[in-house]
Design a protein around this motif. Sequence first.
Motif, short mmCIF file in Angstrom:
data_model
loop_
_atom_site.label_atom_id
_atom_site.label_comp_id
_atom_site.label_asym_id
_atom_site.label_seq_id
_atom_site.Cartn_x
_atom_site.Cartn_y
_atom_site.Cartn_z
N VAL B 697 25.55 21.19 3.56
CA VAL B 697 25.10 20.10 4.30
C VAL B 697 23.99 19.39 3.33
N THR B 698 23.92 19.71 2.10
CA THR B 698 22.96 19.19 1.05
C THR B 698 23.11 18.02 1.21
N PRO B 699 24.18 17.27 0.92
CA PRO B 699 24.26 15.61 0.70
C PRO B 699 23.75 14.95 1.77
N PHE B 700 23.59 15.50 2.85
CA PHE B 700 23.02 14.73 4.08
C PHE B 700 21.72 14.95 4.50
N LEU B 701 20.69 15.67 3.40
CA LEU B 701 19.24 15.93 3.83
C LEU B 701 18.50 14.72 3.66
N PRO B 702 19.02 13.58 2.74
CA PRO B 702 18.14 12.48 2.74
C PRO B 702 18.05 11.86 4.23
N ILE B 703 19.23 11.60 4.78
CA ILE B 703 19.41 10.95 5.98
C ILE B 703 18.67 11.68 7.08
N MET B 704 18.76 12.92 7.02
CA MET B 704 18.21 13.80 8.11
C MET B 704 16.75 13.81 7.84
N ASN B 705 16.09 13.84 6.89
CA ASN B 705 14.79 13.55 6.57
C ASN B 705 14.21 12.16 7.14
N ALA B 706 15.11 11.00 6.92
CA ALA B 706 14.63 9.86 7.15
C ALA B 706 14.92 9.83 8.91
N PHE B 707 15.63 10.63 9.37
CA PHE B 707 15.82 10.50 10.82
C PHE B 707 14.37 11.35 11.47
N SER B 708 14.10 12.37 10.74
CA SER B 708 12.91 13.12 11.42
C SER B 708 11.75 12.18 11.29
N ALA B 709 11.55 11.54 10.05
CA ALA B 709 10.23 10.52 9.99
C ALA B 709 10.31 9.51 10.85
N LEU B 710 11.61 9.09 11.22
CA LEU B 710 11.55 7.85 12.22
C LEU B 710 11.13 8.50 13.48
N GLU B 711 11.60 10.02 14.04
CA GLU B 711 11.13 10.01 15.30
C GLU B 711 9.65 10.18 15.22
N THR B 712 9.11 10.78 14.26
CA THR B 712 7.51 10.88 14.15
C THR B 712 7.01 9.43 14.37
N ASP B 713 7.51 8.55 13.55
CA ASP B 713 6.76 7.13 13.54
C ASP B 713 6.86 6.60 14.89
#
Lengths: 328, 1202
Positions: B697-713
Amino acid sequence: MAPEKATKPKGSKSPPKTVADFTILPLTLPSLSGLPGQCKNAKHYIYVKPHAPSIPTATNERSLFIANIPIDATESSLRALFADQLGGSMVERVEFDSPIPAQPMHKRWKTDQPSQDKGDKRGKKRKRKEEALVAEGVVEDEDSALPSIWPGELHRSGSGAIVTFVDKRSARGAMKEIHKAAKELKLISWKSNNAALGVERYKSHTTLTYPPASTLQSSLNAYLTQFTALESMRNKLRKTSRSVPDADGFVTVSRGGRAGPARVEDAERKKEELEARKKKNAVKDDFYRFQNREKRKEVEMGLRRRFEEDRKRVERMREGRGRVRPET
Amino acid sequence: MAPPATKRRKLEHSDSEEKSEGSFAGFDDTNGAGSDASACAEEDDLDRSDVSMSGAEDFEDLKDDDEGEEDDSEEEDVEEEGTDPAPVVKAANPQKPPKRPAPSLQDGAYTSESFKSNMFKLQVDELLEQVSLRYGKKEAPAENAMRTLKGILESIPSRDALPILEAEKAFKSTGVAIPFPNPRPPKDAKYKLQYERPSSINATGSYPLKIATRNDNNFSIDLVVTMPQSLLQDKDYLNHRYFYKRAYYLACMAAGIKESTEHRFKLSYDYLNGNHLQPILIVVPSGNGDADDFSSAKCQIRILVAVPEDTFPKNKLVPGSNCVRLKGSEDEATNKALHATPFYNSTIQADANVTAYLKLLHATASKADAFRDACVLGRVWLKQRGLGSRSRKGGFGNFEWATLMALLLYPNAGVGGQALSPGYSSYQLFKATLQFLARHDLSKKPFMMQAPGVTIPKNETTPVFFDGPRGQNILFKMTRWSYTRLQLEAKATVEMLSDSVFEHFESAFILKTELTKFKYDATLEIPMAALGLDDTSDDHQQELSDVCRKIHNLLTRALTDRITSLSFILPDEDYWKISSQRPKESQQKSLLVNFATNPANAGRTVDHGPSAENKQEAASFRKFWGEKSELRRFKDGSILESVVWSTKDAGVSVIEQIVLYILKQHVNAQTADQSKFSGDAFASLITAGGMQGQSGVTPFLPIMNAFSALETDIRELEDLPLQLRHLRAADAQLRYASVEPPTAGHHPASVVMQFEASGRWPDDLCAIQRTKIAFLLRIAELLPKAKSDYTARVGLENPSQPAQNQAFLDVTASGGFSFRIRVYHDREITLFERQLKDNSLDGASRESAATSLALYKREFIQSSLHSQVLQTLSTRFPALSPSIRLMKRWFASHLLSSHFSPELIELLVIRTFLQPHPWAVPSTATAGFLRTLAWLSRWDWRHTPLIVDFSSTFSANPADLEDTSAKGLKASDLERIQTRFEAWRRIDPAINRVVLFAATNLDEEGTTWTDKAQPEKVVASRLTALAKAAVKAMRADEERLMNHINNTANTTTQPDLSPQSLFTPSTSDFDITISITPKHTLAPSKKLKSSLQFKNLEIQHQASKGPASTPLVQLFAQELRDIYGDAILWFWDPQTLDRIVGLWHPGVTAQRGWKVKVGWNGEPVRRKGGEGGVDVQLNKAAVLSEIRRVGGEFVRGIEAKQ
C-alpha cells in the motif's frame, strides 16, 4: 456516382422504395478519409410518413414522422435538407425522440389523458395545472435550469423525429417531394452540419461541465423559488385528495397529514409490543405431542427437500463443467 | 464395537489354510466370469490352490510356520484364523467393487455429520465413481498377462549356487545385467548367489485391494515374488548381502522372462520408490497385438521381490541398529559405536513385510467399510499435491497413506490412542487421517505404535511412525522437508474441511495444487551439473539427498521468517534397460527449490543477529554470514550482529540476494552462478508491484494522507450551515486498487460527504439535488479562503435525471491530489423507495426511480463500504493491492475494463485472498493474479454465484489450526444468497440482465456491481475464454519447466513464457477497429517518466497541474456506447486509448422482418423469394460512416471485418 452499384454485393435488385406506409429515402453519405472500402457508396436510409399519432395533436396534420434519422441530425440539418433538396418546404421545428443526452426525466402522476407536455415543451407557456402533474421538483424554465453541459445533441442509432412544417401544405409538399425522389432514385445527400462533433464536442463538454459559480447560484435561486411555489400548490392538491372521497367512496391515502418519522417509530414499537404479548399468551409450540411430531416431520421434509435441491445442483454443475474428475 | 468386527474378520479369513504354492493363480477361475466365481471356487476344497485373483486373501501363502512366528501384536488376526478352520462361506469378497447405488436420501440427508454436506457427499460419490478402476473388460488383458507371467516365472530353471564372480560370469550369456546396489559386492565374498523357484507369486498393492485408481489414464499392478527361504542365511541382513542376492534373483527372473519364447513383454529395471537398494522389474505390453499384449488395459506390471517374513531377526533391524559394518569390524563391541542405518534396515523390513501389509490392509478393508473409499480419496488428494511414494516425490504415497490409516484404525494403536473408528465414513476417515498428520510433527516426535523398547536415534530427522508389530517405520523414505510439506498440505486441507460455510470440494480433490507458478512465490533452479556432485560416484542418490538436506538447512537458517515453506522438486528418474547397469543420471537435469514467502517479512532489509556480548552465538553468526555480517548499533542502543540487504536494485529481491549469497558462501560459487532465481515475474508489469522492502500500500500513502488532511480541513470550516458527519472514500485510488498509484494530475478520486442530520432539507428529490449544489458552492467558496492551497470548483452531471445527483465538487490539494466530493443525504433513499411503491406514478417514473435507487445505493452506500473493507484488507494482506492492480491491468489490456465495474474485479481478487484454498494466502502480486485467473477460468458463472465473505477468519498461516470458526457468513446466509441467485436465473433464464452474480456478506443483493448486463453475456464468455487461454499458457509453461528440469527432449526450442504475453490483446475477434490519431492517445510511458530531474522542481511542477479530466477519447467511446446501445459492444483500453474496437451484438446482425423501431441503423432489403416483403438488416457501412463523422479528428482510420 453510380446508384445501381449497390452497397451490398447481393443487391443486384434495387432496394425497396416503400415499406408499410413509409417511403424509403436513401441519403448519400459524404465520403470521408479513413473509412474502409465497403463504406464508399454507403447510403443511409430514412423512412418517412405523415405523422399520425393515435391521439391526434394540434400539429400532427402538418408534421412528418421520420424513422432512422442519422445520429448527427440536428434541427438545422433537417431544415436544410427539406429547404435545399426536397422542394423547399419550410420546417417550423423538429422533435427528436431519443436525443443524447436525453431530455430531463420528470416523474409524473398517472393521468387519464396522455401528456400534452411532450409536444409543446418549447416556446409555449406552460399552464400551472399541467405543471402540477410533475411528481417532484419543477419543470425548469430558462432561469431555473442548470446550464447545459453538452454543446449539442446526438441521437441514438435508429431513432426517429417528428418534423413539423409551417403549414399543412408544406408538409404535404415535402412528402410528395420525398415520394418523387425515392421513385426517381434522385440523389439526395446527407449534409451533417452538426458543429458539435469530434474533438471540439468533447473539449467543450469538459469546459461546460464546470459552469461559473455565479451562474449556478442564480439558477439555484430561481429553482428554489419556483419549487417553493409549486410545492405549496402540490400540498394543497394532496390535502384535497386526502379529504375528498372518490366515486366509490374511498379516500385516497396520500403523503402528508401526520408528521412522517414519528409515525413509523410508533408503529414499530406497537408492533413489537403486540408480538411480545402474543408470545406470552400463546401455547408453547412443543406442548402437544402432535406439535412435536409435526415439527420432526417438518425437519425431515426440509432435509429431504434440501437433499433433492443439492442433487439437482450437482447435476447442473456436471452440465456446466463436465464430470467430477481431478485435474491433470 | 469389537464383537461384530471380529466376527466379520473371521468370515473373511476363512481361506487361511490354503497352501501357499501357486495360490496366486486364481485368475483362471474368477476374473473371467466376473461374478461370484471366487466364492464358489473357494467352497470347493479341491480348487483351493487356485483361489482368488486378488491375492489379497492369499497372504497366508507363506510358509506355515509364519503363523507361529507372527509377532505377538498380530496375534489377533492370526489366532482367529488359526482357531477357526475354514468356515465355508466367504462373506465379503466382492468380485467388483460394489456398484454405488444411486444417491438417495438415506445416504444423503442425514450425513451432515459424516459428510460435511449433501453437496460434498454427492460430489465425493461421483469422484469415486470416476477414478476407481472398474475391474471389468478393460483390465482383463492385464490380468491375463499376469497369469502368463506367473507361468513363466514358475518355470524358470534354477541356477546353482555360485560365488559372486562366477555367478556373474555365468550370467553374462543371458545379456541381462545384474542390478547390484552400491557398493558392488566385494570380490572376496564368501557367500553364493543362487536361483530357485519362488516360494510364492502374488498380486499385491492397490490392485488386488480394489483401491487402484487410474493415474493419468494409467495404473500399475504389483506382482510380488517371494524368494525361497532356502536361498538366504541368517546373517544376510548384514552388509548388503541380502540385496546382492535379491538383485541376482531379480536378474534371473528378467533373464527368464526375456528368454521365454512364446511371450514377448518389454522389460526394464527401475528402483522401487527410487530406493536404490530395491531394484524391480517393470513389464510393459509389447504392443504387437498378440495374446499377451495388454496395451488396451493401459497399465504396467511391476515385479517386486520379497523375503519371507521373519527370515531376519526383527530386533536387529530396528532403526537404532547398524547393519552395514566397516570392513573387519564384525564383532559386537565396535558395532555399538557405529552409526545406525535406519534406512537400510527399514528397506529390508519393507521387503519382509510386503505380505504382512497386504494382510493388514485387507483386514482393515473388511473391518471398516469405508476404508477402501478413504484410500481412494487419499490417493486423489496425494496425487493432486504431487506427493508420492518415490523418495524424490516426498516418500509419502498411496501405500503410506493406506497403511497409516489402517494403523490408526488399529485398536490400541499406542500413545495418542485410536484415532480412527471403523464406523467412520470415508470422508471422516480421510479427514481424521489428515488431522493426525496435521497435528503430529513426526520428524520431531516419533510415533511409536506398540513398540516397547525400540528407540529412535536422537539425531534422526526422518519422520517416524513406527509400526511395532511389523517392526518398521512406514515413513522411512521421507525427509524432514517432505514431511513438513505433507504436514502443511494436511493442515491446509483440514482447514478447508472444517469450514462450515464453503464447500471446498474442488480445492480438496479436483485442483492440481503442485504447480510452481501458482503455489510458490519464488523458484530457484539449480542445474545438477552445478552441484559438483561426482556423478561417477557409487552413491549418487545418497549424495543428492545429502545436498538437498544441506541446501534445505542452509536456506531455512538464512531466510528465517521470510519464507513459510521451502520444498524441492527433483527430476524424475527413468527406467533403464535390463541389458545394462543403471546409466548415470544426466547432468543436464536440474532441481528446483521452491519458496513460499511471507510477504510481511520477505522484503526486510536488515536481519538482526545475536548481541555482540554473546560471544559464542555471535561467532557462529559471523561464520554463517561471512563478510556480510557486520556489527551495528541500533536505535534502541543494542549492538547486534546484523546483515543488511540492499533494495536499490529493483530487479533483485532480497530473498534472491540471500539465496545466491548463501549458496556461494556455503555450497560453491559455481552453484550460485549457474542457478536461476525466478519469482514474482508479473510484478514488474505494474508500478511498484514488487513490494520491494515495503508493503503493497506504500505507493498510495501520499494520496491517503492528502485525503485525511482534506477531511480535517473541511471539518474546520466554520461557516458551513451544517456540520460534517463524515467524508468517506469511494474510489479505487483511495483503496489501493487503481492500476497506477495516483500522482499529481490524476483523475479526481471520488469521495462521499455526509452532513449531520437536519430537518431543513426539502423533502423532494429534485430539490435535494439543488440544495446539495448550494452546499458544494459554499464549500468551494470557503475552502480556498481557509487554506489557500486548495482549489475547488463545482461540476455538473446526470443532466437527464434531475432526481439523481446533479453536481460534484472537485477539490485539488497542494500536493496535486484531487478529490471529487458528492453529498450523501440519507433521506433520498426513502424518497426513492416511496416513489417505487407509489401506485399513482406512471410506469416510466417508477422505472426511473428503481434505476436511480440502485445507482444511489451503489454510489453512496456500497461503494464507500467496499472501499472501507478493501482498505482494511489491503493492510492485512500486503500482496492484495498489487494483485488487484495487476488484475485490473490485465482486464484493461484485454479491453474489458469498461464492461466490468472496478469493484467487481476487486471482489474477484479478494476472493482469491479470502478463500485461498487449496493454497495459502498469496504473498506476491503474481500469485494473487495467477490464482484469480485460474479461478476465473473455472468459474461456471451460469450456475455458480461469486460469494465473498469479508469477515472470514481463516488463518493466514496454516500453522494455527484452531482458529477456523467463521465469524461472518453462516451457512444459512449462504443458502439465502444461493436462493437469490437461483431466483435470478429462474426469472431470466436467457441470462440477459444479471450475468455475473457477486454477493458479499455486506451486500447480499449480489447484483450491485453487475446489474443491467454489466458485463454482457458475450463479454463474460470472452472473459472466461481469455482466462482459460492464459491458464493454458501457464500450464504449458509449467510443463516446459518440468521437461526442462528432467532434460526431456525438445525443451531447448521453447522459450520461457514472458509475462507480457498474457497481456497482449488479440483484436482478431472484433468487427470494428477505430484507430485513434496518435495525438489523442495516452502514452503510458509519457506519463510514467518525468523528464525533470530535481525532486523539488518536480513537486512544484506537480502542484501546478490541475486534476485530469476524463480523456476526450474516452468521452467519445462512452458516447458511442450511448448511441448504439445494445447493437454494438465497445471495448477499449483506458490506459492507452489507442483504439476503440467494436463487436456487432450477435443478436442484431441477422436479417429480420422490417419494423419501425429496431433500435439500430437499418437498411431495407427485399425478402428473398417473398412477394414484396421487406426485411431490415444492419446498415454497417452507414454506421461506420456515422462513427467517422462523430469522431472527427479522433479517427485516424476505421477498419471493419467484411
